[in-house]
Design an enzyme around this catalytic site. Structure first.
Site, PDB file in Angstrom:
ATOM      1  N   TYR A  28      -4.957  11.413   1.915  1.00  0.00           N
ATOM      2  CA  TYR A  28      -5.697  10.228   2.386  1.00  0.00           C
ATOM      3  C   TYR A  28      -6.420   9.485   1.259  1.00  0.00           C
ATOM      4  O   TYR A  28      -6.216   8.311   1.049  1.00  0.00           O
ATOM      5  CB  TYR A  28      -6.701  10.581   3.494  1.00  0.00           C
ATOM      6  CG  TYR A  28      -6.089  10.964   4.819  1.00  0.00           C
ATOM      7  CD1 TYR A  28      -4.796  11.484   4.892  1.00  0.00           C
ATOM      8  CD2 TYR A  28      -6.796  10.826   6.004  1.00  0.00           C
ATOM      9  CE1 TYR A  28      -4.231  11.840   6.112  1.00  0.00           C
ATOM     10  CE2 TYR A  28      -6.243  11.193   7.237  1.00  0.00           C
ATOM     11  CZ  TYR A  28      -4.955  11.702   7.272  1.00  0.00           C
ATOM     12  OH  TYR A  28      -4.404  12.061   8.465  1.00  0.00           O
ATOM     13  N   CYS A  67     -10.619  -2.917  -4.878  1.00  0.00           N
ATOM     14  CA  CYS A  67      -9.653  -3.929  -5.338  1.00  0.00           C
ATOM     15  C   CYS A  67     -10.365  -5.166  -5.874  1.00  0.00           C
ATOM     16  O   CYS A  67      -9.930  -5.766  -6.853  1.00  0.00           O
ATOM     17  CB  CYS A  67      -8.693  -4.304  -4.215  1.00  0.00           C
ATOM     18  SG  CYS A  67      -7.541  -2.961  -3.835  1.00  0.00           S
ATOM     19  N   ASN A 107       0.840  -1.203   0.000  1.00  0.00           N
ATOM     20  CA  ASN A 107       0.000   0.000   0.000  1.00  0.00           C
ATOM     21  C   ASN A 107       0.874   1.252   0.000  1.00  0.00           C
ATOM     22  O   ASN A 107       1.952   1.291   0.602  1.00  0.00           O
ATOM     23  CB  ASN A 107      -1.018   0.001   1.147  1.00  0.00           C
ATOM     24  CG  ASN A 107      -0.432  -0.209   2.521  1.00  0.00           C
ATOM     25  OD1 ASN A 107       0.599  -0.842   2.680  1.00  0.00           O
ATOM     26  ND2 ASN A 107      -1.092   0.325   3.532  1.00  0.00           N
ATOM     27  N   ASN A 110      -1.064   8.613   0.979  1.00  0.00           N
ATOM     28  CA  ASN A 110      -0.817   9.991   0.552  1.00  0.00           C
ATOM     29  C   ASN A 110      -1.390  10.943   1.590  1.00  0.00           C
ATOM     30  O   ASN A 110      -2.386  10.598   2.250  1.00  0.00           O
ATOM     31  CB  ASN A 110      -1.492  10.213  -0.817  1.00  0.00           C
ATOM     32  CG  ASN A 110      -1.144  11.548  -1.418  1.00  0.00           C
ATOM     33  OD1 ASN A 110      -1.849  12.533  -1.222  1.00  0.00           O
ATOM     34  ND2 ASN A 110      -0.059  11.604  -2.140  1.00  0.00           N
ATOM     35  N   GLU A 133      -3.077  -4.594  -3.180  1.00  0.00           N
ATOM     36  CA  GLU A 133      -3.604  -5.466  -4.241  1.00  0.00           C
ATOM     37  C   GLU A 133      -3.611  -4.754  -5.589  1.00  0.00           C
ATOM     38  O   GLU A 133      -3.245  -5.324  -6.617  1.00  0.00           O
ATOM     39  CB  GLU A 133      -5.040  -5.899  -3.905  1.00  0.00           C
ATOM     40  CG  GLU A 133      -5.171  -6.735  -2.655  1.00  0.00           C
ATOM     41  CD  GLU A 133      -5.413  -5.916  -1.391  1.00  0.00           C
ATOM     42  OE1 GLU A 133      -4.856  -4.802  -1.275  1.00  0.00           O
ATOM     43  OE2 GLU A 133      -6.165  -6.391  -0.528  1.00  0.00           O
ATOM     44  N   CYS A 190     -10.390  -4.800  -0.294  1.00  0.00           N
ATOM     45  CA  CYS A 190     -11.490  -3.823  -0.254  1.00  0.00           C
ATOM     46  C   CYS A 190     -12.338  -3.945  -1.519  1.00  0.00           C
ATOM     47  O   CYS A 190     -11.966  -4.631  -2.478  1.00  0.00           O
ATOM     48  CB  CYS A 190     -10.941  -2.403  -0.101  1.00  0.00           C
ATOM     49  SG  CYS A 190     -10.338  -1.673  -1.643  1.00  0.00           S
TER      50      CYS A 190
END
Ligand code: THU
Length: 123
Positions: free
Chosen positions: A48, A89, A42, A45, A55, A86
């Protein structure tokens, strides 16, 4: 590649995670139908919302290398609970492997699913 080996690669990949905002590191290892493996982590930033999951990182690496058919993805995290992909993904993976295997690290080892179970009727 064996499930356990792919999970180990995912676990290792999470160490590269850039997650200063959540402190939740995630790693993924994606194997394509022709046997190539791509890892991802992951990347967060300060805004957010621009965070990229492990993934999708792995998926984009595979696609940008010319791959189009996904076989299996393993996911590991720095957390204690089982880590599931999630919704975004799931949809992205669905495009390239609607019935691919999804291996999710858990407290006792791992859980294994078909993406079609986690993402039935994807777009
Ligand atoms: N995250 C992933 O990389 N994959 C998942 O399956 C769940 C969430 C990331 C996004 C964000 O950087 C952090 O975990 C906290 O949500």
């Amino acid at each position: 590649m064996e499930d356990q080996k792919l999970l180990e690669l995912a676990d290792k990949a999470k160490e590269a995670a850039y997650a200063p905002y959540s402190n939740f590191k995630v790693g993924a290892a994606l194997q394509t139908k022709n046997g190539k493996v791509f890892t991802g982590c992951n990347v967060e930033n300060s805004s957010y919302g621009a965070a990229i999951c492990a993934e999708r990182c792995a998926a984009v690496k595979a696609i940008s290398s010319g791959e189009r058919e996904f076989e299996v993805i393993a996911i590991a995290s720095s957390g204690e609970d089982t880590v599931y992909p999630c919704g975004i993904c799931r949809q992205v993976l669905h495009e390239f492997g609607p019935d691919m295997k999804v291996i999710c690290q858990s407290a006792n080892g791992y859980e294994s699913y078909r993406l079609s179970e986690l993402m039935p009727k994807g777009f």
